[in-house]
Design a protein around this motif. Structure first.
Motif, short mmCIF file in Angstrom:
data_model
loop_
_atom_site.label_atom_id
_atom_site.label_comp_id
_atom_site.label_asym_id
_atom_site.label_seq_id
_atom_site.Cartn_x
_atom_site.Cartn_y
_atom_site.Cartn_z
N LEU A 124 74.71 50.76 57.75
CA LEU A 124 73.90 50.25 58.86
C LEU A 124 74.69 49.25 59.70
O LEU A 124 74.64 49.29 60.94
CB LEU A 124 72.63 49.59 58.32
N THR B 201 70.70 48.99 66.24
CA THR B 201 70.35 48.66 64.86
C THR B 201 69.06 49.35 64.45
O THR B 201 68.97 49.95 63.37
CB THR B 201 70.21 47.14 64.69
N SER C 100 69.54 53.15 64.25
CA SER C 100 70.33 53.48 63.06
C SER C 100 69.47 53.43 61.81
O SER C 100 69.53 54.33 60.95
CB SER C 100 71.51 52.51 62.92
N PHE C 101 68.64 52.40 61.69
CA PHE C 101 67.78 52.27 60.51
C PHE C 101 66.77 53.41 60.44
O PHE C 101 66.53 53.99 59.36
CB PHE C 101 67.05 50.93 60.53
#
Length: 676
Positions: A298, A642, A645-646
């Motif tokens: 991550l 972020t 991506s998570f």
């Protein structure tokens, strides 16, 4: 005994245990492929012939070292699991009269077969995909893509040597495991019971404390330099804390669930929770490893994607104009004003001689001094300014004084300042005080806080935060500050001149003009000229290389995470097979088995993902500070990358959960025969 006996026995062992070996072989093939690709890019003649490729080649070499170390450790871990699962089979061989020497030959042939399959398949896959990787990198460097398929002999040799060493270490470790056991232990290895683990409150509390310290370090950092100094320490604390929490806290969680009678005494929870409680101390390390790997993925993906998408903004910050000239105050008897006037005339003569018009002209003098900012007070302590402690990292600032006349000429405004007043612009880190005091020098009342200012490229490049002060009279302002010196005796106060413009030319003509100006300014000591276009490729190489390396390492780490999850599910499935068999005999249906499995999976499986998300949330401020060191200050872009991506890895994690839970169900429900 025929020569072919041991190879045939080894091949039959691999084939009959394909449920265990196939994921391991696929991982080995993937690791070989990844390593060959990164070595291929390191030796690629096409990449080396492009401008800016030196940065990329250095990064690829660093990436190859990281992958080689991680691959060695992970494949050793994975093979140890395979050997443990095969111990009963080896014990049977021993009982039937096969000595440990003969079993060692079986292990040798299994290792050789695995190595040959991995290397041949991995190298073929690497050769196939290496051209796509090279085309991607050339495209990032804005070069000309070649569609000729090439094979790198040095990359093949490097890959074969590395994995030959790794498989040799794997074989030696297998022999060590075999040497420490006897036939009876091998035969009954799967039936060795575990003692009920106890929740270790001390270790759990230690994990909480370490994690709290790491989180505090991450959220309390407000300076890129300090973030660089403490980042690896914080990462180490998070890793240790994660292992402590998963190994001790997971046992505690099971005990809490067992005490909850309404939850525990249900068909869907009873078997799963009791099974988890007995092995959580051992399984916790695997879950912690998955959590750490997911967190690394991550962090890498979100940060490198952010840098890659925002590289043009960073380039414009580093080079505010197409042509940028900086002049320092040393190396000449003439004043800075005299030398800057001469350079200005030389530049204007060059432009007028070719009929080139300059737009967006940047032209101002300044003086820079370092100091330690505490509240609204600046301390010019040379020993502390030279950064000897972490506390000073947080406080150090570069203060840049700009005369009001230059500011008005630059912005087209008609701003006025009384003596003792200043306009203030804080770069990166905000400053909201109404005054600022330089000890033993002077105090300024802040008339207005500026939202923007055309900072010089060198100020933008510096990892130390800058504060610009527009003052009414530069010479009078500098008099009290001129007495401060560094420990070397050099004055802390440095005068400089920044000049830049955008020529109305295309990129090729701009580069040609830059070369002419570079030649013309050789007569002026201390003057440096930079061109945005000539440095564009280096920027694209750096950020594109980081993005590519982040993707490559993320794939490698995901290989590891998936394999850890899969082997954990298989191992626990075989351990739970007898328990669920007993429960089926007393009336437990397969539907209830499925519910019990889902209860266990959701309780355990989500913990690494949720903890990784928590780690990333607290790491966000520190990673943002690290991105500021690259002049990336787009918080919205970083937050978006972020979050995306998570979510993407959450979907991927769900797919892995579905596949592995089905494999677990097939084992414990008796849908398939055990193949070991």
């Amino acid at each position: 005994m025929k020569i072919s006996f041991f190879p045939r026995l080894a091949w039959n062992g691999i084939r009959k245990n394909r449920k265990l070996y196939l994921p391991y072989l696929l991982t080995c093939i993937g690791m070989v492929m990844m390593y060959y690709i990164i070595c291929f890019l390191t030796h690629s003649g096409i990449l080396k012939g492009l401008p800016g490729a030196a940065v990329l080649v250095t990064m690829m070499q660093l990436g190859s070292e990281v992958i080689s170390i991680f691959t060695a450790l992970f494949l050793l871990y994975s093979n140890a699991f395979l050997v443990r699962r095969r111990q009963k089979e080896f014990g049977l061989y021993n009982i039937l009269g096969m000595g440990k020497g003969a079993i060692s030959l079986v292990l040798l042939w299994e290792t050789l077969i695995t190595a040959v399959i991995s290397l041949v398949s991995g190298l073929l896959a690497g050769m196939l995909f290496s051209k796509a990787a090279e085309a991607l990198m050339v495209n990032m460097l804005q070069g000309q893509v070649s569609y000729t398929l090439t094979v790198s002999v040095p990359a093949i040799v490097q890959t074969v040597v590395l994995f030959a060493i790794i498989f040799a270490c794997i074989f030696l470790r297998s022999l060590w495991i075999l040497r420490k056991t006897n036939a009876i232990n091998l035969l009954h290895s799967e039936n060795v019971g575990e003692k009920p683990p106890r929740a270790n409150w001390l270790l759990g509390l230690g994990g909480v404390v370490l994690l709290a310290v790491a989180y505090y370090m991450a959220v309390s950092i407000h300076n890129p330099m300090a973030a660089l100094a403490v980042f690896f320490g914080a990462v180490a604390l998070v890793i240790v804390a994660t292992y402590l929490l998963f190994c001790s806290g997971s046992v505690l969680l099971c005990r809490v669930l067992q005490r909850n009678r309404r939850y525990y005494y249900k068909a869907s929870h009873f078997v799963s929770v009791s099974s988890m409680a007995y092995r959580m101390k051992r399984t916790g390390a695997g879950l912690a490893s998955v959590c750490v790997l997911l967190t690394m993925v991550l962090v890498m993906i979100s940060s490198t994607v952010c840098l890659y998408l925002g590289e043009e903004d960073v380039l414009n910050i580093r080079y505010p104009r197409q042509i940028n000239i900086d002049l320092d105050d040393g190396g000449s008897e003439k004043t800075l004003a005299q030398r800057s006037a001469e350079i200005r005339r030389a530049v204007e003569d060059t432009l007028s001689g070719q009929g080139i018009e300059a737009s967006h002209v940047l032209d101002y003098s300044s003086a820079v001094i370092s100091g330690l900012l505490t509240g609204d007070t600046v301390e010019e302590d040379s020993s502390r300014v030279e950064m000897n402690s972490l506390d000073d990292f947080e406080k150090i600032r570069l203060f840049c004084f700009v005369p009001l006349a230059d500011y008005n000429a630059l912005t087209g405004q008609n701003e006025t300042l009384a003596p003792g007043e200043a306009l203030l612009y804080a770069m990166r880190v905000p400053y909201e005080k109404d005054t600022i005091t330089f000890l033993n020098a002077t105090t300024f009342a802040i008339k207005r806080h500026l939202d923007t200012f055309d900072v010089s490229g060198f100020s933008a490049m510096d990892v130390v935060d800058s504060i610009y002060l527009v003052v009414p009279d530069l010479e009078k302002t500098l008099e009290p500050l001129a007495a401060f010196n560094l420990s070397s005796g050099r004055p802390m106060l440095q005068k400089q001149w920044s000049y830049g413009f955008d020529p109305l030319l295309d990129s090729g003509e701009t580069v040609e003009l830059y070369q002419q100006l570079k030649q013309a300014l050789k007569a002026f000591p201390g003057a440096g000229v930079e061109c945005r276009e000539t440095n564009r490729v280096d920027f694209y190489s750096l950020y594109g290389g980081l993005f590519f390396l982040g993707l490559l390492l993320s794939v490698v780490f995901l290989f590891a995470a998936v394999l850890i999850i899969y082997y954990r599910q298989l191992s626990e499935g075989y351990e739970d097979q007898s328990r669920f068999g007993i429960m089926q005999k007393v009336g437990m249906t397969k539907r209830e088995i499925r519910k019990s499995i889902n209860s266990q999976m959701l309780t355990v499986f989500l913990m690494p993902l949720l903890m990784a998300g928590l780690h990333m949330a607290f790491a966000f401020p520190m990673v943002r500070m690290l991105l500021l060191a690259f002049n990336m200050n787009n918080v919205r872009l970083f937050a978006s990358t972020t979050l995306v991506s998570f979510l993407l890895f959450g979907v991927f994690y769900g797919i892995v959960y579905k596949i592995t839970s089905n494999a677990y169900y097939d084992i414990v429900s008796g849908a398939r025969e055990k193949e070991s």
